[in-house]
Every structure is written in structure tokens, then in C-alpha cells.
Write a protein that holds these residues in place. Structure first.
Motif, PDB file in Angstrom:
ATOM      1  N   SER A 317     -15.951  47.636 -47.408  1.00  7.07           N
ATOM      2  CA  SER A 317     -16.098  46.389 -46.643  1.00  7.07           C
ATOM      3  C   SER A 317     -16.602  45.264 -47.533  1.00  7.07           C
ATOM      4  CB  SER A 317     -17.047  46.620 -45.465  1.00  7.07           C
ATOM      5  OG  SER A 317     -17.258  45.421 -44.746  1.00  7.07           O
ATOM      6  N   TRP A 318     -17.567  45.571 -48.401  1.00  8.97           N
ATOM      7  CA  TRP A 318     -18.115  44.547 -49.299  1.00  8.97           C
ATOM      8  C   TRP A 318     -17.049  44.082 -50.286  1.00  8.97           C
ATOM      9  CZ3 TRP A 318     -18.873  43.310 -54.343  1.00  8.97           C
ATOM     10  CH2 TRP A 318     -19.853  42.345 -54.639  1.00  8.97           C
ATOM     11  N   TYR A 319     -16.295  45.009 -50.846  1.00  8.52           N
ATOM     12  CA  TYR A 319     -15.223  44.641 -51.776  1.00  8.52           C
ATOM     13  C   TYR A 319     -14.235  43.685 -51.113  1.00  8.52           C
ATOM     14  CZ  TYR A 319     -16.504  48.422 -55.064  1.00  8.52           C
ATOM     15  OH  TYR A 319     -17.142  49.238 -55.962  1.00  8.52           O
ATOM     16  N   ARG A 320     -13.881  44.003 -49.870  1.00  7.45           N
ATOM     17  CA  ARG A 320     -12.927  43.149 -49.154  1.00  7.45           C
ATOM     18  C   ARG A 320     -13.501  41.765 -48.909  1.00  7.45           C
ATOM     19  NH1 ARG A 320     -11.078  47.753 -44.736  1.00  7.45           N
ATOM     20  NH2 ARG A 320      -9.227  48.535 -45.862  1.00  7.45           N
ATOM     21  N   GLU A 321     -14.752  41.717 -48.445  1.00  9.59           N
ATOM     22  CA  GLU A 321     -15.372  40.439 -48.108  1.00  9.59           C
ATOM     23  C   GLU A 321     -15.501  39.538 -49.329  1.00  9.59           C
ATOM     24  OE1 GLU A 321     -19.124  41.264 -46.301  1.00  9.59           O
ATOM     25  OE2 GLU A 321     -18.221  42.258 -44.533  1.00  9.59           O
ATOM     26  N   HIS A 322     -15.698  40.134 -50.491  1.00  8.67           N
ATOM     27  CA  HIS A 322     -15.913  39.341 -51.719  1.00  8.67           C
ATOM     28  C   HIS A 322     -14.649  39.228 -52.569  1.00  8.67           C
ATOM     29  CE1 HIS A 322     -20.062  40.178 -50.485  1.00  8.67           C
ATOM     30  NE2 HIS A 322     -20.404  39.157 -51.259  1.00  8.67           N
TER      31      HIS A 322
END
Length: 325
Positions: A317-322
Motif C-alpha cells: 500500500s505504501w509503495y502504491r501511495e508513493h
């Protein structure tokens, strides 16, 4: 407690910075003028300009600090001397500066690579003599030895995490990138075992040892309680996180060594850091990287709170958001 933190702009150090602030500590970060602190600029902290390779900048950074938490390290390198300059020489200079400045506690985030792989199916004690097998592991073990030269001048805690993953981690990014495209790779049959810990849980362990009553020198493993995991199990958790079935071909060690050489060549050409180097392939080929965090739990009450499935999902999720994948 007033704490000097190194590596705060990095993956592990960034999580440690957040945890220390959340637990009420006053934070000073050792940063270079070129350090990118954008991921933690929302935190209150004081900047101390310095560099582990410039010992004259370290004493002033340590002055007035109750504790030093040392997370900065070279993880991948083309020239093995880069490991030594940062992980042994720089660590020794920081420890000597901290002791000379009257710092009471020194926490070193080392690595299970410093201790070495388990010889069987059970983890060794953190107090077992070290037997590293890679250039990185030898440099981290040498860093531990440099710090221990200051024993008696300050309380020293050495934390040895295994595979650390989570938001902001670039080490496993390639696997998530591949998974988004429907495939991943494994070394051999994927039966190799490894313990793991989620980045924020490791940060919580750092904070826990800062507030605990510990002996003059303490060594701990830091891992979750559900491992060890085979690489096949980690890839299965990756499938769960991405909610898709992956094509997972097996690669012989020679292929990974070739990829590592190409990565090192490109890094040398671009003056960057290799995504994969040969020392990491050496580590990946070991049959078992095992930890026993029971002594850490016994001394501090710390326990990991994040399962591998939860951690993988949060990381994705963090990879996608950033926009990393």
C-alpha cells in the motif's frame, strides 16, 4: 531522553525517528547537507550536520545527548572497502565520540549477518561468537567490535535484526515490482529459511531498549514470533498482498551472481548503489538465517505486533501511495 539518531533519513532510521518522537524523546538527527529528510520532515527534530566519515563532526553532534541510536549503514556496495569505511570505521568513530561526550547509552542496529547463518534448524544465542559469511556481515561484526571498545564508558546495546521490510524499504522493492507484473523469482527450490521483522516493530524494539534497565553490554535478536519463513512462504505472502497468483521460476545461483555483477557494473558506471550485489547473493544462498528474540522480550517486554501478511499488505500500500511501483 535526548537522543542522537544516525540514518534517520533512511528506511529503518525513519521508522525509529517516528517511534522515538511518539514515545516522547527529544530527537537530534546526524545528517549530511545532501540528506533527503522529506519522509520525516513532519517530525520535530534538531539537525546536526556531520558525516560518519568525518570524525571531527561527531563530537559536537553527540554533545548533550543522553543516548545515541546508530542506524546508518552501507547495505550494498561495489567496493567492499565501502562497507569497512562506513560500518566499521565510521561506527567506531561515532562510538568513541559518544563516550567522550558523556553519552550514557549507545544502541547499535546491527544485523544477523554480523553473527552469521544458523548451522542447523535452531537459532543460536545472540552471545554466540560471530561467524559472518559476507563482506557486509563482516563489516557489521567489525562495527560491533569497535563499539565494544567503549564498554565501561557507556551502556551498549546491540540489536541484530534479520530481514527487515516495510514502508520505505528499497531492499524488497524489486520483488513487489515483479509481483505487480505477475511474476517473482526464487533462488533454487525456495526452501531456505529466514526470520523477518516489520520496520515499525523494529523501531519499537529500539525504543524499548532505551527505557529498559540493561547490563553494561546487551545483545539481542529482533524478529517476529511467527517465523522462520521459507522463501516460498514469503512469496506466498507476496501473492496474498497482491491478490494474484504469481509465476515463480527458480533461478540457479550462477544466474543471480550474474545479475549482481551487472548491477554492480551499472552502479559503478552511474556512481550509485547496486540494487543487488554479490555479497547479498552469498547471504541469500545460506540455508537458514534464524533469530531468537526471547531474551529481548524477557528484558524489555517487547514483542512484534505485525504478522507477515499484514506487513506485506501495508508495504505494498505504501509503495502504491508513493508511486514506487
Amino acid at each position: 531522553m535526548r537522543v542522537l539518531l544516525t540514518g534517520g533519513s533512511g528506511f529503518v532510521g525513519g521508522h525509529v525517528a517516528r517511534q522515538l518522537v511518539a514515545d516522547g524523546h527529544e530527537l537530534r538527527l546526524l545528517v549530511r547537507p545532501t540528506s533527503d529528510t522529506s519522509l520525516i520532515d513532519d517530525l520535530p527534530f534538531e539537525r546536526a550536520l556531520g558525516d560518519l566519515r568525518q570524525s571531527d563532526t561527531l563530537t559536537s553532534a553527540c554533545t548533550g545527548m543522553d543516548a545515541v541510536v546508530h542506524c546508518a549503514a552501507v547495505l550494498r556496495a561495489v567496493d567492499h572497502q565501502d562497507f569497512i569505511r562506513a560500518n566499521r570505521v565510521g561506527t567506531g568513530s561515532l562510538a568513541e565520540s559518544a563516550a567522550s561526550a558523556g553519552t550514557e547509552r549507545f544502541v547499535y542496529v546491527s544485523s544477523i549477518a554480523a553473527q552469521g547463518p544458523a548451522p542447523g534448524s535452531s537459532p543460536e544465542s545472540p552471545d554466540t561468537p560471530v561467524h559472518p559469511v559476507s563482506a557486509y556481515g563482516r563489516s557489521k561484526a567489525a562495527g560491533e567490535s569497535e563499539i565494544l571498545k567503549q564498554s565501561g564508558r557507556m551502556q551498549i546495546t546491540i540489536l541484530r535484526p534479520p530481514l527487515v521490510y516495510g514502508p520505505g524499504d528499497s531492499g524488497l522493492l524489486a520483488f513487489f515490482w515483479m509481483a505487480r507484473r505477475g511474476f517473482a523469482v526464487r533462488l533454487g527450490d525456495g526452501a531456505n529459511l529466514v526470520d523477518a521483522v516489520y520496520g515499525p516493530d523494529l523501531a519499537d524494539a529500539v525504543s524499548a531498549v532505551l527505557s529498559a534497565e540493561l547490563p553494561d553490554v546487551a545483545r539481542f535478536h529482533v524478529s517476529d514470533s511467527s517465523g522462520p519463513y521459507s522463501w516460498n512462504q514469503l512469496l506466498s505472502a507476496l501473492e496474498t498482498a497482491t491478490e494474484r497468483r504469481l509465476w515463480i521460476p527458480s533461478l540457479p545461483p550462477g544466474v543471480l551472481h550474474g545479475v549482481a555483477r551487472c548491477s554492480e557494473w551499472w552502479a559503478a558506471l552511474t556512481n550509485g548503489e547496486p540494487m543487488l550485489d554479490r555479497t547479498r547473493v552469498v547471504e541469500m544462498r545460506q540455508p537458514a538465517w534464524l533469530c531468537d528474540p526471547s531474551s529481548l522480550t524477557r528484558e524489555t517486554g517487547w514483542q512484534a505486533n505485525t504478522s507477515i501478511d499484514e506487513g506485506m499488505k501495508a508495504t505494498l500500500s505504501w509503495y502504491r501511495e508513493h508511486g514506487w511501483i
